[in-house]
Write a protein that holds these residues in place. Structure first.
Motif, PDB file in Angstrom:
ATOM      1  N   ASP A 138      -6.701  19.819  55.294  1.00  0.00           N
ATOM      2  CA  ASP A 138      -6.924  19.793  53.646  1.00  0.00           C
ATOM      3  C   ASP A 138      -7.766  18.542  53.551  1.00  0.00           C
ATOM      4  N   SER A 139      -8.790  18.639  52.665  1.00  0.00           N
ATOM      5  CA  SER A 139      -9.571  17.420  52.250  1.00  0.00           C
ATOM      6  C   SER A 139     -10.441  17.019  53.297  1.00  0.00           C
ATOM      7  N   THR A 140     -10.771  17.512  54.446  1.00  0.00           N
ATOM      8  CA  THR A 140     -11.558  17.334  55.372  1.00  0.00           C
ATOM      9  C   THR A 140     -12.795  17.924  55.104  1.00  0.00           C
ATOM     10  N   HIS A 152     -16.160  21.198  51.108  1.00  0.00           N
ATOM     11  CA  HIS A 152     -14.777  20.387  50.712  1.00  0.00           C
ATOM     12  C   HIS A 152     -13.669  21.589  50.775  1.00  0.00           C
ATOM     13  N   ARG A 154      -9.838  22.632  49.667  1.00  0.00           N
ATOM     14  CA  ARG A 154      -8.654  21.957  49.157  1.00  0.00           C
ATOM     15  C   ARG A 154      -7.624  23.166  49.237  1.00  0.00           C
ATOM     16  N   LEU A 156      -4.150  23.181  47.190  1.00  0.00           N
ATOM     17  CA  LEU A 156      -3.498  22.600  46.073  1.00  0.00           C
ATOM     18  C   LEU A 156      -2.157  22.945  45.763  1.00  0.00           C
ATOM     19  N   GLU A 160      -1.368  20.042  41.021  1.00  0.00           N
ATOM     20  CA  GLU A 160      -2.152  18.934  41.697  1.00  0.00           C
ATOM     21  C   GLU A 160      -3.703  19.028  41.280  1.00  0.00           C
ATOM     22  N   THR A 162      -7.750  17.507  41.973  1.00  0.00           N
ATOM     23  CA  THR A 162      -8.755  17.076  43.023  1.00  0.00           C
ATOM     24  C   THR A 162     -10.033  16.797  42.231  1.00  0.00           C
ATOM     25  N   SER A 201     -12.790  16.804  37.316  1.00  0.00           N
ATOM     26  CA  SER A 201     -11.587  17.202  38.210  1.00  0.00           C
ATOM     27  C   SER A 201     -11.267  18.576  37.982  1.00  0.00           C
TER      28      SER A 201
END
Length: 230
Positions: A138-140, A152, A154, A156, A160, A162, A201
């Protein structure tokens, strides 16, 4: 921000052969001159294959093909000798370059669903290449420099938040769950096309999986139309 709903996608595939396809962009017989691309993204197809179904060997050229499996297992074989099984959480990329042929099948006993995204390269030609990143975290971020793009991923939890990349173009696709973005709620299969995104976001209304393409401005003068899948 331009929101496109899952129900607005162009239907395709071959039901008798166990193939259902849903296209977010102009594709094959569904020609829409106002919906040819967004940034580098020229296709975002949701494919559903019954056990034993698949796409026989077919050609691609001048296209970066990124595949994300939602459920099931995808068998990939190509003319450069690569053969692999792609599972949920893996990122697969086939760089078609000057030309490559491949096969995509569901050789498992369960239904297969995957999202396949095509990006236009900045420069045509070159040698085809293949890569698979198993179980990307995640988030890599995953870079596709040939297209001036970054993916990207995600995953979540409900509530949450992002950040949306600050970029000339952002293409956001909801794989599962619900996402709130700029006053809109997006569900599975929905997408948002953002131009000159900044200080935004996305918030998960439920547990959710979100794919976001961060893209630099495209150089359309060098773009070469890809060959559609038959």
């Amino acid at each position: 921000m331009d929101v496109r709903r899952a129900g607005e996608r162009y239907p395709g595939g071959d039901a008798e052969a166990g193939i259902q396809s849903w296209h977010a962009f102009s594709f094959g017989p569904h020609y829409d001159p106002g919906n040819l691309r967004f940034g580098a993204v020229i296709a975002c197809n949701e494919e559903r294959l019954a056990p034993g179904a698949g796409f026989d060997e077919h050609p691609h050229s001048h296209t970066e093909i990124v595949t994300w499996v939602v459920e099931g297992e995808l068998t990939h074989r190509d003319s450069t000798g690569h053969e692999s099984r792609v599972r949920p959480g893996d990122v697969q990329r086939l760089s078609a370059a000057a030309g490559v042929r491949h096969v995509e099948r569901n050789d498992g006993s369960l239904p297969l669903t995957f999202v396949q995204m095509w990006l236009a390269p900045r420069e045509p030609g070159g040698e085809p290449s293949y890569e698979i990143v198993p179980g990307i975290a995640d988030s890599t971020p995953y870079a596709v420099p040939e297209a001036g793009a970054m993916l990207h991923v995600r995953r979540l939890a409900a509530g949450e938040r992002t950040a949306v990349p600050d970029a000339a173009y952002v293409y956001a696709h909801v794989v599962r769950g619900e996402i709130a973005l700029a006053g809109q709620t997006l569900g599975p299969g929905d997408s948002a096309r953002l131009t000159d995104a900044g200080d935004l976001s996305a918030v998960a209304a439920t547990a959710a999986e979100l794919l976001m393409w961060e893209m630099a401005p495209a150089d359309l003068s060098r773009a070469v139309p890809p060959a559609p899948r038959p």
